[in-house]
Design a protein around this motif. Structure first.
Motif, PDB file in Angstrom:
ATOM      1  N   GLY A 239       0.782  -1.057   0.064  1.00 55.75           N
ATOM      2  CA  GLY A 239      -0.124   0.036  -0.108  1.00 55.75           C
ATOM      3  C   GLY A 239       0.825   1.357  -0.080  1.00 55.75           C
ATOM      4  N   GLU A 240       0.424   2.332   0.534  1.00 55.06           N
ATOM      5  CA  GLU A 240       1.203   3.270   0.771  1.00 55.06           C
ATOM      6  C   GLU A 240       2.384   3.410   1.485  1.00 55.06           C
ATOM      7  N   ARG A 241       3.374   4.134   1.283  1.00 56.10           N
ATOM      8  CA  ARG A 241       4.897   4.115   1.846  1.00 56.10           C
ATOM      9  C   ARG A 241       4.875   4.100   3.357  1.00 56.10           C
ATOM     10  N   MET A 242       4.093   5.259   3.821  1.00 58.49           N
ATOM     11  CA  MET A 242       4.130   5.328   5.498  1.00 58.49           C
ATOM     12  C   MET A 242       3.071   4.827   6.245  1.00 58.49           C
ATOM     13  N   THR A 243       2.960   3.670   6.676  1.00 58.39           N
ATOM     14  CA  THR A 243       1.488   3.311   7.387  1.00 58.39           C
ATOM     15  C   THR A 243       1.955   2.424   8.393  1.00 58.39           C
ATOM     16  N   THR A 244       0.788   2.471   9.528  1.00 57.36           N
ATOM     17  CA  THR A 244       1.113   1.733  10.673  1.00 57.36           C
ATOM     18  C   THR A 244      -0.199   0.676  10.893  1.00 57.36           C
ATOM     19  N   TYR A 245      -0.098  -0.488  11.341  1.00 58.26           N
ATOM     20  CA  TYR A 245      -1.091  -1.439  11.568  1.00 58.26           C
ATOM     21  C   TYR A 245      -1.112  -1.651  13.168  1.00 58.26           C
ATOM     22  N   VAL A 246      -2.397  -1.977  13.444  1.00 63.98           N
ATOM     23  CA  VAL A 246      -2.176  -2.672  14.876  1.00 63.98           C
ATOM     24  C   VAL A 246      -2.991  -4.044  14.817  1.00 63.98           C
ATOM     25  N   SER A 247      -2.743  -4.844  15.695  1.00 62.72           N
ATOM     26  CA  SER A 247      -3.592  -6.323  15.619  1.00 62.72           C
ATOM     27  C   SER A 247      -4.951  -6.228  16.321  1.00 62.72           C
ATOM     28  N   LYS A 248      -5.786  -6.773  15.850  1.00 65.06           N
ATOM     29  CA  LYS A 248      -7.034  -6.931  16.479  1.00 65.06           C
ATOM     30  C   LYS A 248      -7.433  -8.545  16.453  1.00 65.06           C
ATOM     31  N   LEU A 249      -7.891  -8.999  17.740  1.00 61.74           N
ATOM     32  CA  LEU A 249      -8.377 -10.462  17.576  1.00 61.74           C
ATOM     33  C   LEU A 249      -9.598 -10.885  17.942  1.00 61.74           C
ATOM     34  N   SER A 250     -10.237 -11.627  17.411  1.00 56.75           N
ATOM     35  CA  SER A 250     -11.643 -12.076  17.478  1.00 56.75           C
ATOM     36  C   SER A 250     -11.546 -13.064  18.676  1.00 56.75           C
ATOM     37  N   PRO A 251     -12.613 -13.195  19.503  1.00 57.49           N
ATOM     38  CA  PRO A 251     -12.645 -14.239  20.622  1.00 57.49           C
ATOM     39  C   PRO A 251     -12.321 -15.429  19.997  1.00 57.49           C
ATOM     40  N   THR A 252     -11.567 -16.211  20.586  1.00 59.86           N
ATOM     41  CA  THR A 252     -11.391 -17.781  20.383  1.00 59.86           C
ATOM     42  C   THR A 252     -11.757 -18.548  21.513  1.00 59.86           C
ATOM     43  N   GLU A 253     -12.768 -19.271  21.548  1.00 58.81           N
ATOM     44  CA  GLU A 253     -13.148 -19.944  22.781  1.00 58.81           C
ATOM     45  C   GLU A 253     -12.314 -21.044  23.211  1.00 58.81           C
ATOM     46  N   GLY A 254     -11.997 -20.774  24.453  1.00 59.49           N
ATOM     47  CA  GLY A 254     -11.140 -21.866  25.067  1.00 59.49           C
ATOM     48  C   GLY A 254      -9.599 -21.706  24.838  1.00 59.49           C
ATOM     49  N   LEU A 255      -9.182 -20.667  23.987  1.00 66.60           N
ATOM     50  CA  LEU A 255      -7.810 -20.505  23.744  1.00 66.60           C
ATOM     51  C   LEU A 255      -7.447 -19.072  23.809  1.00 66.60           C
ATOM     52  N   LYS A 256      -6.329 -19.133  24.289  1.00 66.95           N
ATOM     53  CA  LYS A 256      -5.401 -17.687  24.723  1.00 66.95           C
ATOM     54  C   LYS A 256      -4.489 -17.329  23.410  1.00 66.95           C
ATOM     55  N   VAL A 257      -4.814 -16.380  22.646  1.00 65.66           N
ATOM     56  CA  VAL A 257      -4.170 -15.985  21.562  1.00 65.66           C
ATOM     57  C   VAL A 257      -3.450 -14.655  21.803  1.00 65.66           C
ATOM     58  N   ARG A 258      -2.162 -14.532  21.550  1.00 65.89           N
ATOM     59  CA  ARG A 258      -1.279 -13.237  21.729  1.00 65.89           C
ATOM     60  C   ARG A 258      -0.600 -12.975  20.404  1.00 65.89           C
ATOM     61  N   VAL A 259      -0.445 -11.727  20.132  1.00 62.82           N
ATOM     62  CA  VAL A 259       0.416 -11.363  19.050  1.00 62.82           C
ATOM     63  C   VAL A 259       1.597 -10.388  19.802  1.00 62.82           C
ATOM     64  N   VAL A 260       2.638 -10.555  18.955  1.00 60.85           N
ATOM     65  CA  VAL A 260       3.908  -9.888  19.232  1.00 60.85           C
ATOM     66  C   VAL A 260       4.744  -9.519  18.074  1.00 60.85           C
ATOM     67  N   PRO A 261       4.983  -8.227  17.738  1.00 61.11           N
ATOM     68  CA  PRO A 261       4.403  -7.066  18.575  1.00 61.11           C
ATOM     69  C   PRO A 261       2.902  -6.944  18.211  1.00 61.11           C
ATOM     70  N   GLU A 262       2.236  -5.851  18.873  1.00 61.31           N
ATOM     71  CA  GLU A 262       0.966  -5.940  18.389  1.00 61.31           C
ATOM     72  C   GLU A 262       0.828  -4.580  17.302  1.00 61.31           C
TER      73      GLU A 262
END
Length: 767
Positions: A686-709
């Motif tokens: 996409g564009e040259r300068m851009t920032t994205y942040v992570s978004k997790l939907s609920p996942t029943e019975g599991l713990k989900v982590r993203v590094v970095p966010e």
């Protein structure tokens, strides 16, 4: 001629001015009603809608018209599925009166529509004003190669009107054969070859009936016109789906490689066909076939498409038609697109008008004319001997305990005028394609018919066919027949990848091959277009979309195109609810629909992509513990070295299996949680300068982590990596748990890069 017509209308207005005045003021409206507000006194919503209209009738109606007749004539449709409500022809005062009626929700004027066949292009959002069609110039100069049953070159879908000069890079040819000469190719159909040496080697004395690329089955003509057929106006299937036909990439070229034969088909011929397509210079391949139950290193499709990958050719494949069983999918090859099949927002219908004036609508794709007769109720229609005594009447059958298939079989095989089937079965796709007059009613409309049949001394009815409506809800749904994952060949890559239109698709058909072979009292029917269903139909839809993206983004790799199609797919239907699975009536999991339903316009601008190269795929093969020879069978090279074996492919989806498979089931630690880690790298397109942040939907019975966010990109084509961790029990209680990870552009950005996450207790042991 125009003067005569004007004079005729003027004379009519002089004869009955009050009637014409009312017609001039009336218009058609769609009215939404709150079904929970329906008074208990009404036996059905249909009767409530009639009463609502009767209560607001304009007093200025023609004096000779009774209230009951006027009410029925004003009601156009009573809706039971698409909305709760009805459509009616109302005067200005009547529509205002409806707005004060109990249960009224909203209304709007009915609008004229230009119906387009292969409506799937419209359903996909393709248009001439914006999006991928104009940007890609409708796929101009992209060459789509299909390995299939051949092609019918005379079809108007393969006319070259509006096509430019054939690209000089094209190396293919139009092979001469039986009933096929080189002049049958043109600037649209630029290549036609056939392959049956393997078949003839197996059966040396075999005589091929039509030894050429000419289609004697119809399948290849249908798939190729779906992917890239030219514009054809005024088509329909015996009145159903009328409009203009077009392929998904209508300016792309078609090259047909015939390897399917009526006399039989062999793997060697398919390999030869794909091999030749690569040599000829195709850009995209559409392969609507697959082989079940063999590992990648023995699968000729997997092997041949690895070579296509190395040449930068995008390959779309069908998931198979063995659903809704899990692990029924074929073409689970990591380097191809695997496509599931879904419905579109189009319904084919018929009206049943009772002799009391009430009309109900049901589903039907019967290609014959209207019919009238006495109605007779035969309960579940299981008594074949009694059915044979009925004669020329319309049989009414009530589906109980999933007996619909037997009912249809029984009614088809007795000499009756037609059949009315009352059922709550929503999986009617193959039933409605009947060869005798048949209408399938839901329980609500069926009750209206049953009440009349049981109370009338001599009930009669008229069945009228050829109805087509657009905008039906909910859509899309995943078809019950569409094969499900995980892939047995490579379970560590989530398959299918996505869903595309595959149910009841109208496309070109050979003029000399019947579309119906056993129509009651007629026999064979012929038509230049046919309606078919299957992942064979969804595959060329995706191939056409890939052709558009390749035309618009020639620098993208096949993996980048696949990623763009997957991460921009949607998982909700046109009612903003999760896409439903017709196979079980529940929300569809990614094992049925992958990332979701493809959205070609959004895929044009995905923001970020998950890219891959051949070395990444080889590292996966190494991690599958393939031997050097097995890897060589796929890569055709011994130069690849297993330097970094990994099951963690840089793919736009995630799947984790219950880790109990890797432990002793009697291990005292088996009830503890464990962590599965994934590494991924995203490329900024996409564009040259851009920032994205992570978004997790609920996942029943599991713990989900993203590094970095957070991922920050400072230039185009820059790469950023992240880690996804899934923590859960070694032994899952649920069969399938799913959610998603989305990378959302900050600062009002328009990009959302979504990937499905699946955890399952299904066995992960590959073939």
């Amino acid at each position: 001629m125009a003067t005569h017509l004007t004079l005729y209308v003027c004379l009519i207005s002089l004869i009955i001015p009050p009637f014409i005045s009312i017609l001039a003021q009336s218009d058609n409206y769609i009215i939404h009603m709150d079904l929970s507000s329906m008074p208990k006194a009404f036996s059905s919503p249909h009767s409530w809608y009639l009463a609502t209209i009767a209560s607001i009738l304009d007093d200025t109606k023609a004096p000779t018209t009774t209230a009951a007749t006027s009410t029925i004539s004003k009601l156009i449709y009573g809706y039971g599925n698409v909305i709760h409500g009805f459509s009616a022809s109302l005067s200005p005062s009547e529509i205002e009166a409806v707005k004060t009626s109990p249960g009224y929700v909203s209304s709007y004027r009915d609008m004229p529509l230009r119906v387009d066949t292969t409506h799937s292009s419209q359903f996909l959002g393709l248009n001439s004003v914006s999006g991928v069609w104009p940007v890609a110039n409708y796929g101009r100069d992209i060459i789509i190669g299909l390995v299939d049953s051949g092609i019918w070159p005379e079809s108007k879908s393969f006319d070259d009107d509006g096509m430019t000069k054939i690209p000089s890079r094209w190396k293919g040819e139009c092979e001469i054969g039986a009933q096929f000469n080189s002049s049958m190719c043109n600037k649209k159909l630029i290549g036609a070859r056939f392959f049956n040496k393997g078949l003839l080697a197996k059966f040396p004395n075999l005589t091929i009936s039509v030894n050429s690329t000419r289609d004697t089955d119809g399948h290849g003509t249908h798939t190729s016109s779906t992917a890239a057929g030219n514009y054809v106006e005024g088509v329909s299937y015996f009145g159903y789906a009328p409009g203009t036909a077009r392929g998904i990439a209508p300016r792309a070229r078609v090259a047909m490689y015939k390897a399917f034969w009526d006399e039989g088909s062999y793997m060697s011929d398919f390999l030869a066909a794909i091999d030749q397509a690569i040599a000829d210079g195709v850009d995209v391949m559409s392969l609507s076939f697959g082989i079940d139950g063999i590992p990648l290193y023995e699968d000729p499709i997997a092997i041949a498409t690895f070579a296509a990958l190395e040449k930068g050719i995008f390959v779309s494949t069908s998931a198979g038609n063995e659903g809704p069983l899990l692990k029924s999918l074929h073409n689970g090859t990591p380097w191809v697109l695997t496509v599931a099949a879904g419905t579109i927002d189009r319904k084919f219908s018929a009206n049943l008008t009772l002799d009391n004036g009430i009309t109900v609508t049901g589903s039907s794709l019967y290609p014959g004319n209207s019919t009238s007769s006495t109605l007779i109720f035969m309960n579940t229609c299981h008594d074949f001997k009694e059915l044979k005594k009925i004669g020329n009447k319309i049989v009414v059958c009530e589906d109980k305990n999933d007996s619909l298939a037997k009912q249809v079989y029984n009614v088809k095989n007795v000499n009756v005028t037609g059949g009315i089937f009352i059922t709550n079965n929503t999986d009617l796709e193959f039933f409605i394609q009947s060869t005798f007059p048949a209408v399938f009613l839901n329980l609500q409309n069926g009750k209206i018919v049953l009440d009349h049949v049981k109370t009338s001394g001599n009930p009669k009815g008229t069945m009228e066919f050829q109805g087509t409506s657009l905008g039906t809800r909910p859509a899309p749904k995943v078809a019950s027949y569409s094969s499900r994952g995980p892939s047995q060949a490579c379970p560590f890559v989530l398959k299918p990848d996505l869903m595309a239109p595959g149910s009841l698709i109208l496309a070109s058909w050979p003029q000399k091959i019947p579309v119906v072979t056993d129509l009651n009292s007629v026999g064979q029917l012929f038509n230049n277009f046919n309606i078919l269903s299957g992942t064979s139909m969804s595959c060329p839809h995706a191939a056409g979309i890939a052709a558009l993206l390749k035309a618009a983004k020639p620098e993208w790799s096949p993996a980048a195109i696949r990623s763009a199609m997957m991460t921009t797919s949607y998982s909700t239907d046109n009612t903003f609810s999760p896409i439903q699975d017709i196979g079980n009536g529940k929300p569809a999991t990614p094992l049925a629909i992958g990332a979701g339903h493809v959205d070609p316009n959004k895929a044009l601008d995905p923001g970020l992509v998950y890219d891959l190269n051949t070395e990444d795929y080889v590292n996966l093969l190494c991690a599958l513990h393939y031997t050097t020879k097995q890897i060589h069978a796929i890569t055709r090279s011994s130069s690849y070295v297993c330097s970094n074996p990994s099951l963690d492919l840089n793919y736009p989806s995630f799947i984790v299996f219950s880790l109990i498979a890797f432990f002793n089931a009697n291990d005292s630690q088996s009830d503890l949680n464990t962590v599965k880690e994934f590494q991924r790298t995203l490329t900024n397109v996409g564009e040259r300068m851009t920032t994205y942040v992570s978004k997790l939907s609920p996942t029943e019975g599991l713990k989900v982590r993203v590094v970095p966010e957070k991922l920050v990109f400072t230039e185009r084509y820059e790469k950023q990596s992240y880690k996804l961790e899934i923590e859960g029990p070694r032994l899952m209680k649920e069969m399938v748990v799913y959610g998603s990870l989305s990378w959302v552009e900050v600062g009002g950005g328009k990009h959302v890069v979504r990937s499905p996450i699946v955890a399952t207790s299904i066995s992960s042991e590959p073939l």
